[in-house]
Design an enzyme around this catalytic site. Structure first.
Site, PDB file in Angstrom:
ATOM      1  N   GLU A 172       0.901  -1.307   0.048  1.00 54.43           N
ATOM      2  CA  GLU A 172       0.074   0.021   0.038  1.00 54.43           C
ATOM      3  C   GLU A 172       0.763   1.260   0.077  1.00 54.43           C
ATOM      4  O   GLU A 172       0.664   2.157   0.878  1.00 54.43           O
ATOM      5  CB  GLU A 172      -1.011  -0.052   1.297  1.00 54.43           C
ATOM      6  CG  GLU A 172      -2.120  -1.011   1.076  1.00 54.43           C
ATOM      7  CD  GLU A 172      -3.108  -0.713   2.132  1.00 54.43           C
ATOM      8  OE1 GLU A 172      -3.066  -0.165   3.014  1.00 54.43           O
ATOM      9  OE2 GLU A 172      -4.058  -1.730   1.952  1.00 54.43           O
ATOM     10  N   GLU A 291      -5.553  -8.032  -0.594  1.00 54.86           N
ATOM     11  CA  GLU A 291      -6.283  -8.036   0.584  1.00 54.86           C
ATOM     12  C   GLU A 291      -7.550  -7.538   0.217  1.00 54.86           C
ATOM     13  O   GLU A 291      -7.932  -6.739  -0.492  1.00 54.86           O
ATOM     14  CB  GLU A 291      -5.659  -6.677   1.307  1.00 54.86           C
ATOM     15  CG  GLU A 291      -4.506  -7.225   2.182  1.00 54.86           C
ATOM     16  CD  GLU A 291      -3.736  -5.916   3.033  1.00 54.86           C
ATOM     17  OE1 GLU A 291      -4.663  -5.307   3.401  1.00 54.86           O
ATOM     18  OE2 GLU A 291      -2.564  -5.857   2.951  1.00 54.86           O
TER      19      GLU A 291
HETATM   20  O1  AHR Z   1      -5.232  -6.062   6.662  1.00 57.96           O
HETATM   21  C1  AHR Z   1      -5.036  -4.934   7.557  1.00 57.96           C
HETATM   22  C2  AHR Z   1      -4.418  -3.787   7.031  1.00 57.96           C
HETATM   23  O2  AHR Z   1      -5.147  -3.145   5.955  1.00 57.96           O
HETATM   24  C3  AHR Z   1      -3.119  -4.296   6.298  1.00 57.96           C
HETATM   25  O3  AHR Z   1      -2.252  -4.128   7.032  1.00 57.96           O
HETATM   26  C4  AHR Z   1      -3.173  -2.635   5.338  1.00 57.96           C
HETATM   27  O4  AHR Z   1      -2.168  -3.352   4.048  1.00 57.96           O
HETATM   28  C5  AHR Z   1      -4.486  -2.598   4.910  1.00 57.96           C
HETATM   29  O5  AHR Z   1      -4.572  -1.177   5.119  1.00 57.96           O
END
Ligand code: AHR
Length: 503
Positions: A172, A291
């Site tokens: 990210e 994610e």
């Molecule tokens: O999954 C939780 C968090 O969400 C992770 O650390 C991050 O990559 C995202 O913002």
């Protein structure tokens, strides 16, 4: 209400990469400590890993697990997690305002992956660190021996390299919350140079560059265009993330959000095509949706810890969403979207796997149990392997602002030609009406129903708990039938359904 679907054995979207059903473990909250690792637990193995959790992960047949973050990776020193445990440093984790004891590092995680029957997907820190640490970590993990870092690995008890193929170039990096956040140009240059160095070590690696953290980022989708402009020829995947919430308590709108996911994927696929054409490249880049999940139930609860009001606790409860029955439907729709986009989404990771926004929960010193969302993930992972079919769907719809017409029927189908099995994953988004489903089955030969599972509950807010772990669970349905090349079934309002056919 009626819905008609046509499934044809030769009308396909793509073979599904099994890694579409991956997951994620971050050093965050209780994912690692009292999640997968709890040496004092009654089920702990010789490495201190909870066997009850391993059994549940094995049940899910998880193909890959992304590690060690997440936001955590952007200030992580991987060297802190190697060598004798008693000499590993405790560090402050700036991402989650906690302490990290480093009792679990790459060796412990790699051994756990073997026990859990899964593979590693590793992320390097491109936030607080850069190319040099990335190449050292790669050498430690993948070089057979005879170099400084590979010899350290051997000295630390692992003779053979792990040969990890799939690597994320940071996490990210578009997010201002990220330690070491960068502009698209800064990150694109760094990712390109890091990828080049990693490829100089092994050109066979699969590399994932960071795309947008969500489709509402101000830099989206220019971020993807700029980053791919820098990295297109060096990377294999661009990563996307998306989390879902229903704070407004509007089920119809909530369940429509998988259409937004579909658009997000479509837009980024378009950007990939644009950069590919611009570069006159013959090579393809795919999406790693590494994610995704529902995440909102725990947000209020976590505010104090994340703001630092509790100091620097080690492995506090964080992001422990208690999933309800409604979330089963949402996760079912999300998984259907990935299957229906299997031509461009090759990897996806349910974030996360244990305790932290997770299908598996644990009590320290106590039980491990399946959250509600365990089940749609389980069904997709176990039965969603093969070829995604291009279904023709005719369903009544409802209107949602910004998304337009949303079909009540959400469906995907996977054909496992080797097993001669055809599986339909179905969600009825309608709040009160059943769907009379009629599916024409063409070019599959004679099929019969071999399994028919439904998840439904009159209370959308009901959850599974340690005390009542089976409030929400699949039960056998009995009304699906195949006759004269047609499958028919009544899909109950707000229900999740899996129907499996075989010769
Ligand atoms: O999954 C939780 C968090 O969400 C992770 O650390 C991050 O990559 C995202 O913002």
């Amino acid at each position: 209400m009626k819905a008609a679907v046509t499934a044809h054995g030769k009308y396909t979207i793509s073979d599904i990469d099994p890694r579409l059903y991956g997951s994620f473990i971050e050093h965050l909250g209780r994912a690692v400590y009292t999640g997968i690792y709890e040496p004092e637990h009654a089920t702990a193995d010789e490495n201190g890993m909870r066997k009850d959790v391993i059994d549940l992960v094995r049940e899910l047949n998880v193909p890959i697990v992304r590690y060690p973050g997440g936001n955590f990776v952007s200030a992580y020193n991987w060297e802190d997690g190697i060598g004798p445990k008693e000499s590993r440093p405790t560090r402050l984790d700036l991402a989650w305002h906690t302490s990290e004891s480093n009792q679990v590092g790459i060796h412990e995680f790699a051994d756990w992956c073997v026990s859990a029957n899964t593979e590693m997907m590793l992320a390097v820190n491109l936030g607080s660190r850069g190319l040099d640490e990335a190449r050292n970590f790669l050498e430690y993990v993948n070089h057979p021996g005879g170099s400084e870092w590979s010899d350290k690995r051997i000295a630390n008890g692992r003779a053979k390299p792990w040969n990890v193929k799939l690597w994320c170039l940071g996490n990210e990096m578009d997010g201002p919350w990220q330690i070491g956040h960068k502009t698209a140009d800064e990150y694109g240059r760094l990712a390109h140079e890091t990828a080049k160095a990693m490829r100089a070590f092994d050109n066979g690696l699969e590399l994932v560059v960071c795309g947008s953290s969500n489709a509402h980022m101000p830099t989206y989708p220019e971020w993807e265009a700029t980053v791919l402009d820098h990295t297109y020829n060096e990377v294999d995947y661009i990563s996307l993330h998306m989390y879902f919430e229903n704070r407004a308590k509007n089920t119809a709108n909530y369940l429509a959000r998988s259409l937004e996911l579909d658009r997000y994927i479509g837009t980024v696929a378009g950007v990939i095509d644009y950069v590919k054409a611009k570069k006159r490249s013959a090579k393809d880049v795919y999406i790693s949706f590494d994610e995704w999940n529902v995440w909102y139930h725990s947000k209020e609860r976590d505010k104090a810890t994340l703001a630092g009001a509790n100091g620097w606790p080690h492995a506090p409860a964080l992001l422990e969403d208690d999933y309800n029955f409604e979330d089963v439907l949402q996760v079912g729709c999300i998984l259907n979207t990935f299957i229906n986009r299997a031509d461009v989404v090759k990897i996806a990771c349910l974030a996360q796997l244990v305790n932290v926004i997770a299908p598996i929960m644990t009590t320290p010193g106590g039980a491990a149990w399946r959250q509600t969302i365990f089940y749609p993930y389980y069904f997709a992972s176990v039965y969603g392997r093969g070829t995604a079919l291009r279904l023709m769907v005719d369903s009544p719809t409802y209107k949602v602002d910004e998304l337009g017409e949303v079909p009540y029927l959400d469906v995907s189908a996977v054909h496992d030609a080797d097993a001669g099995a055809l599986t339909f994953f179905i969600v009825n988004r309608h709040g009160t009406e059943a769907l009379d489903l009629d599916v024409s089955l063409l070019e599959f030969g004679t099929l019969k129903v071999i399994d028919d599972q439904v998840i439904a509950h009159p209370d959308l807010t009901i959850t599974n708990t340690a005390e009542a772990p089976f409030n929400v669970a699949p039960v056998r349905a009995t009304d699906a039938v195949v006759a004269d090349g047609r499958l028919s079934a009544k899909i109950a309002p707000l229900s999740y359904r899996v129907i499996r056919l075989q010769a």
